[in-house]
Design an enzyme around this catalytic site. Structure first.
Site, PDB file in Angstrom:
ATOM      1  N   ASN A   9       0.852  -1.191   0.000  1.00  0.00           N
ATOM      2  CA  ASN A   9       0.000   0.000   0.000  1.00  0.00           C
ATOM      3  C   ASN A   9       0.890   1.243   0.000  1.00  0.00           C
ATOM      4  OD1 ASN A   9      -1.999   1.898   0.317  1.00  0.00           O
ATOM      5  ND2 ASN A   9      -2.271   1.524   2.508  1.00  0.00           N
ATOM      6  N   HIS A  98     -10.018   1.405   4.460  1.00  0.00           N
ATOM      7  CA  HIS A  98      -8.768   1.649   5.200  1.00  0.00           C
ATOM      8  C   HIS A  98      -9.052   2.690   6.277  1.00  0.00           C
ATOM      9  CE1 HIS A  98      -4.741   2.850   6.262  1.00  0.00           C
ATOM     10  NE2 HIS A  98      -4.315   1.734   5.681  1.00  0.00           N
ATOM     11  N   GLU A 167      -6.382  -4.694  10.615  1.00  0.00           N
ATOM     12  CA  GLU A 167      -5.370  -3.675  10.875  1.00  0.00           C
ATOM     13  C   GLU A 167      -5.739  -2.898  12.139  1.00  0.00           C
ATOM     14  OE1 GLU A 167      -2.983  -2.196   7.486  1.00  0.00           O
ATOM     15  OE2 GLU A 167      -4.904  -1.248   7.160  1.00  0.00           O
ATOM     16  N   GLY A 173       1.161   2.934  10.948  1.00  0.00           N
ATOM     17  CA  GLY A 173       2.038   4.107  10.943  1.00  0.00           C
ATOM     18  C   GLY A 173       2.730   4.318  12.284  1.00  0.00           C
TER      19      GLY A 173
HETATM   20  P1  PGA Z   1       2.278   0.839   7.876  1.00  0.00           P
HETATM   21  O1  PGA Z   1       0.870   1.008   7.147  1.00  0.00           O
HETATM   22  O2  PGA Z   1       2.829  -0.479   7.445  1.00  0.00           O
HETATM   23  O3  PGA Z   1       3.085   1.999   7.393  1.00  0.00           O
HETATM   24  O4  PGA Z   1       1.998   0.868   9.365  1.00  0.00           O
HETATM   25  C1  PGA Z   1      -0.041  -0.039   7.153  1.00  0.00           C
HETATM   26  C2  PGA Z   1      -1.253   0.322   6.338  1.00  0.00           C
HETATM   27  O5  PGA Z   1      -1.138   0.667   5.154  1.00  0.00           O
HETATM   28  O6  PGA Z   1      -2.331   0.308   6.861  1.00  0.00           O
END
Ligand code: PGA
Length: 253
Positions: A9, A98, A167, A173
Site C-alpha cells: 500500500n 482503510h 489492521e 504508521g
Molecule cells: P504501515 O501502514 O505499514 O506503514 O503501518 C499499514 C497500512 O497501510 O495500513
C-alpha cells in the site's frame, strides 16, 4: 499452506519517479518467489495505475495491481471520486475501508459495504480493512461488529471472494505492530465469523523483524505500508515469509 498475499500500500508516499523505479524490482521479486505461492498486490495512487501497469507489462501471474479505494457511486455526478469502472482496466483488487480513508472521509461501515459490493460487480476483489482504534481487551467485540456491518450487503458466496485485512488502527504508521498473541487471538475470532475460503491478512507496522510473527500464526498475508516502498525492507520481509514456509514444509515431511 495456501497462497500468501502481500499487499503493498503505497498510500500517497510514491512519486511518479517511484513508479518507474520500484515496479521492475517488485516484478523481479515476484518472479523469484513463484514457487512459494506468494502473490503481490501493488496499490499505487490511482492516477499512477496505468503507468505502473505499462511499466510492469506483461504482469507475472503472482503480481496484480490494486486501487487504494473506490467510490461508492457507480457513475454520474461525483466530482473528485474515483469509480470502480475507472480503475478496473488496470486493477484487479481494491482496498476499501482503510482506517485513514474511513477517518478522513467520515465513512460508515455501510458505505464500506456498498464499496465492497460495487467492487465485486467490476471484478475487483475488495480488500476490506477492519480494526479497533485502541488496544483493548474488548477489541474482538468491536471488530466483530465493524466487520458484520461492513459486509452487510454481501451474500455468502461474495464473502468467500473478499479479503479481510485486520489492521489495528493503533499499530498503523506506528513504531510497533500488534503483539503476535494479540493478533492471533483476533485471527481466531475472525475465522469463526467468516467462511473458510475468506482470506484474512494482518496490517500495521509490518517490517522485516516482525513479518514472520503473523504468517506463523496463520494469517493469509501481510498488508504493508511504509516498508513497501523500500527495497531492502521488502526483501527482508519476503525472506522471513520464505523461512516460515520452508520450515513448515520441512516439518510436514
Ligand atoms: P504501515 O501502514 O505499514 O506503514 O503501518 C499499514 C497500512 O497501510 O495500513
Amino acid at each position: 499452506m495456501g497462497q500468501i498475499y502481500i499487499v503493498l500500500n503505497w498510500k500517497i508516499y510514491a512519486s511518479i519517479a517511484d513508479c518507474f523505479i520500484l515496479p521492475p524490482y517488485i516484478r523481479q521479486l515476484a518472479g523469484e518467489v513463484l514457487s512459494y505461492n506468494l502473490k503481490f498486490i501493488l496499490c499505487p495512487p490511482a492516477p499512477f495505475l496505468s503507468t505502473v501497469f505499462e511499466v510492469l507489462k506483461p504482469l507475472p501471474k503472482n503480481l496484480a495491481l490494486g486501487a487504494q479505494d473506490i467510490s461508492h457511486i457507480e457513475d454520474g455526478a461525483a466530482t473528485g471520486e474515483i469509480a470502480a469502472k475507472t480503475v478496473s482496466p488496470w486493477a484487479s483488487y481494491t482496498i476499501v475501508g482503510h482506517s485513514e480513508h474511513r477517518h478522513n472521509h467520515h465513512e460508515t461501515n455501510y458505505r464500506i459495504s456498498e464499496k465492497a459490493s460495487l467492487a465485486l460487480k467490476y471484478n475487483l476483489v475488495p480488500i476490506i480493512c477492519v480494526g479497533e482504534e485502541k488496544r483493548s481487551g474488548i477489541a474482538t467485540t468491536f471488530v466483530e461488529e465493524q466487520l458484520a456491518q461492513s459486509l452487510v450487503l454481501l451474500d455468502k458466496e461474495a464473502l468467500k471472494k473478499v479479503i479481510i485485512a485486520y489492521e489495528p488502527v493503533w499499530a498503523i504508521g506506528a513504531q510497533d505492530p500488534a503483539p503476535q498473541d494479540y493478533a492471533e487471538n483476533m485471527l481466531k475470532h475472525l475465522r469463526k465469523l467468516l467462511p473458510a475460503e475468506t482470506k484474512i491478512m494482518y496490517g500495521g507496522s509490518v517490517f522485516e523483524d516482525n513479518a514472520k510473527d503473523f504468517i506463523e500464526v496463520g494469517f493469509d498475508g501481510l498488508f504493508i505500508g511504509r516498508a513497501s516502498l523500500k527495497r531492502k525492507s521488502l526483501e527482508g520481509i519476503i525472506n522471513k515469509i520464505k523461512d516460515v514456509i520452508n520450515s513448515r514444509s520441512t516439518t510436514q515431511k
